[in-house]
Scaffold this motif. Structure first.
Motif, mmCIF file in Angstrom:
data_model
loop_
_atom_site.group_PDB
_atom_site.id
_atom_site.type_symbol
_atom_site.label_atom_id
_atom_site.label_comp_id
_atom_site.label_asym_id
_atom_site.label_seq_id
_atom_site.Cartn_x
_atom_site.Cartn_y
_atom_site.Cartn_z
ATOM 1 N N ASN A 165 7.606 11.284 7.613
ATOM 2 C CA ASN A 165 6.894 12.562 7.493
ATOM 3 C C ASN A 165 6.032 12.607 6.240
ATOM 4 N N GLU A 166 6.533 12.028 5.158
ATOM 5 C CA GLU A 166 5.776 12.008 3.906
ATOM 6 C C GLU A 166 4.513 11.154 4.044
ATOM 7 N N ILE A 167 4.613 10.017 4.727
ATOM 8 C CA ILE A 167 3.431 9.187 4.973
ATOM 9 C C ILE A 167 2.417 9.981 5.794
ATOM 10 N N TYR A 168 2.898 10.586 6.866
ATOM 11 C CA TYR A 168 2.044 11.366 7.768
ATOM 12 C C TYR A 168 1.342 12.506 7.013
ATOM 13 N N LYS A 169 2.103 13.274 6.236
ATOM 14 C CA LYS A 169 1.521 14.393 5.485
ATOM 15 C C LYS A 169 0.499 13.909 4.465
ATOM 16 N N THR A 170 0.803 12.776 3.821
ATOM 17 C CA THR A 170 -0.122 12.227 2.828
ATOM 18 C C THR A 170 -1.436 11.807 3.479
ATOM 19 N N LEU A 171 -1.351 11.156 4.648
ATOM 20 C CA LEU A 171 -2.575 10.748 5.350
ATOM 21 C C LEU A 171 -3.378 11.958 5.815
ATOM 22 N N LEU A 172 -2.691 12.980 6.336
ATOM 23 C CA LEU A 172 -3.395 14.187 6.792
ATOM 24 C C LEU A 172 -4.059 14.935 5.640
ATOM 25 N N ALA A 196 -13.070 0.543 17.182
ATOM 26 C CA ALA A 196 -13.826 -0.226 18.168
ATOM 27 C C ALA A 196 -14.440 -1.484 17.552
ATOM 28 N N LEU A 197 -14.730 -1.446 16.268
ATOM 29 C CA LEU A 197 -15.283 -2.604 15.559
ATOM 30 C C LEU A 197 -14.287 -3.081 14.513
ATOM 31 N N GLN A 198 -14.301 -4.375 14.243
ATOM 32 C CA GLN A 198 -13.407 -4.923 13.223
ATOM 33 C C GLN A 198 -13.665 -4.264 11.868
ATOM 34 N N THR A 199 -14.927 -4.073 11.522
ATOM 35 C CA THR A 199 -15.257 -3.469 10.234
ATOM 36 C C THR A 199 -14.756 -2.030 10.130
ATOM 37 N N THR A 200 -14.737 -1.316 11.252
ATOM 38 C CA THR A 200 -14.231 0.059 11.275
ATOM 39 C C THR A 200 -12.737 0.075 11.000
ATOM 40 N N ALA A 201 -11.993 -0.792 11.677
ATOM 41 C CA ALA A 201 -10.548 -0.865 11.478
ATOM 42 C C ALA A 201 -10.214 -1.301 10.052
ATOM 43 N N GLU A 202 -10.978 -2.255 9.526
ATOM 44 C CA GLU A 202 -10.748 -2.722 8.152
ATOM 45 C C GLU A 202 -11.036 -1.620 7.129
ATOM 46 N N ALA A 203 -12.091 -0.876 7.348
ATOM 47 C CA ALA A 203 -12.417 0.225 6.425
ATOM 48 C C ALA A 203 -11.331 1.291 6.444
ATOM 49 N N LEU A 204 -10.857 1.635 7.634
ATOM 50 C CA LEU A 204 -9.794 2.629 7.741
ATOM 51 C C LEU A 204 -8.534 2.141 7.036
ATOM 52 N N ALA A 205 -8.203 0.865 7.207
ATOM 53 C CA ALA A 205 -7.025 0.303 6.519
ATOM 54 C C ALA A 205 -7.178 0.418 5.004
ATOM 55 N N GLY A 206 -8.387 0.220 4.521
ATOM 56 C CA GLY A 206 -8.637 0.381 3.088
ATOM 57 C C GLY A 206 -8.415 1.810 2.627
ATOM 58 N N TYR A 207 -8.876 2.778 3.410
ATOM 59 C CA TYR A 207 -8.663 4.188 3.073
ATOM 60 C C TYR A 207 -7.171 4.539 3.080
ATOM 61 N N VAL A 208 -6.455 4.029 4.094
ATOM 62 C CA VAL A 208 -5.019 4.303 4.198
ATOM 63 C C VAL A 208 -4.294 3.708 2.996
ATOM 64 N N SER A 209 -4.607 2.458 2.673
ATOM 65 C CA SER A 209 -3.958 1.814 1.537
ATOM 66 C C SER A 209 -4.259 2.556 0.232
ATOM 67 N N THR A 210 -5.496 2.956 0.045
ATOM 68 C CA THR A 210 -5.871 3.706 -1.160
ATOM 69 C C THR A 210 -5.118 5.033 -1.234
ATOM 70 N N ALA A 211 -4.942 5.683 -0.082
ATOM 71 C CA ALA A 211 -4.236 6.974 -0.057
ATOM 72 C C ALA A 211 -2.761 6.832 -0.399
ATOM 73 N N LEU A 212 -2.163 5.687 -0.047
ATOM 74 C CA LEU A 212 -0.709 5.551 -0.178
ATOM 75 C C LEU A 212 -0.240 4.599 -1.279
ATOM 76 N N ASN A 213 -0.971 3.531 -1.545
ATOM 77 C CA ASN A 213 -0.448 2.467 -2.408
ATOM 78 C C ASN A 213 -0.199 2.929 -3.839
ATOM 79 N N ARG A 214 1.046 2.712 -4.248
ATOM 80 C CA ARG A 214 1.487 3.054 -5.605
ATOM 81 C C ARG A 214 1.308 4.533 -5.911
ATOM 82 N N LYS A 215 1.533 5.349 -4.883
ATOM 83 C CA LYS A 215 1.428 6.801 -5.031
ATOM 84 C C LYS A 215 2.756 7.448 -4.681
ATOM 85 N N SER A 216 2.990 8.609 -5.238
ATOM 86 C CA SER A 216 4.153 9.417 -4.889
ATOM 87 C C SER A 216 3.700 10.566 -4.007
ATOM 88 N N SER A 217 4.500 10.864 -2.997
ATOM 89 C CA SER A 217 4.181 11.990 -2.126
ATOM 90 C C SER A 217 4.662 13.282 -2.755
#
Length: 129
Positions: free
Chosen positions: A5-12, A73-94
């Motif tokens: 739930n914390e991951i989900y809330k952080t992404l939202l 739909a594109l590899q670059t789109t999926a990679e960019a989203l993964a970067g945003y997700v990692s930036t939102a979560l990596n080494r962060k506290s919820s």
């Protein structure tokens, strides 16, 4: 506290993530499921969050592993989203007190014309589950 739930809330709550994923109406395509909803299309940019560690994985160390599938739909789109997700979560506290570390995994190619690119982000959540 439920780390999923914390991951989900952080992404939202992250405008980079919610601004990049497809929206169905006003709802961003981010879900806590193992299989994407049938209303999501291969052309959509989406995130799904699910637990990959054992049910008892947090018993001793209060550490649980999750995957966030970042699809596009594109590899670059999926990679960019993964970067945003990692930036939102990596080494962060919820806000609920969980601490996250992330690693972006290799691209998974589409299986067929009904599939899209997937860049999984492995998230280790530490805290009480």
């Amino acid at each position: 506290m439920n780390i999923e739930n914390e991951i989900y809330k952080t992404l939202l709550a992250n405008t980079s993530v919610t601004g990049y994923v497809t929206k169905k109406g006003a709802t961003p395509c981010i879900a806590k499921v193992i299989v994407e909803p049938s209303t999501w299309l291969a052309s959509d940019t989406t995130c799904i969050v699910y637990r990959v560690s054992s049910q008892s994985g947090a018993d001793e160390y209060q550490q649980v592993q999750y995957t966030v599938n970042c699809r596009g739909a594109l590899q670059t789109t999926a990679e960019a989203l993964a970067g945003y997700v990692s930036t939102a979560l990596n080494r962060k506290s919820s806000t609920g007190g969980a601490f996250f570390t992330c690693s972006i995994e290799p691209v998974i190619q589409p299986a067929d014309s009904t599939d899209n690119f997937n860049v999984p982000v492995t998230v280790i959540g530490k805290g009480s589950n």
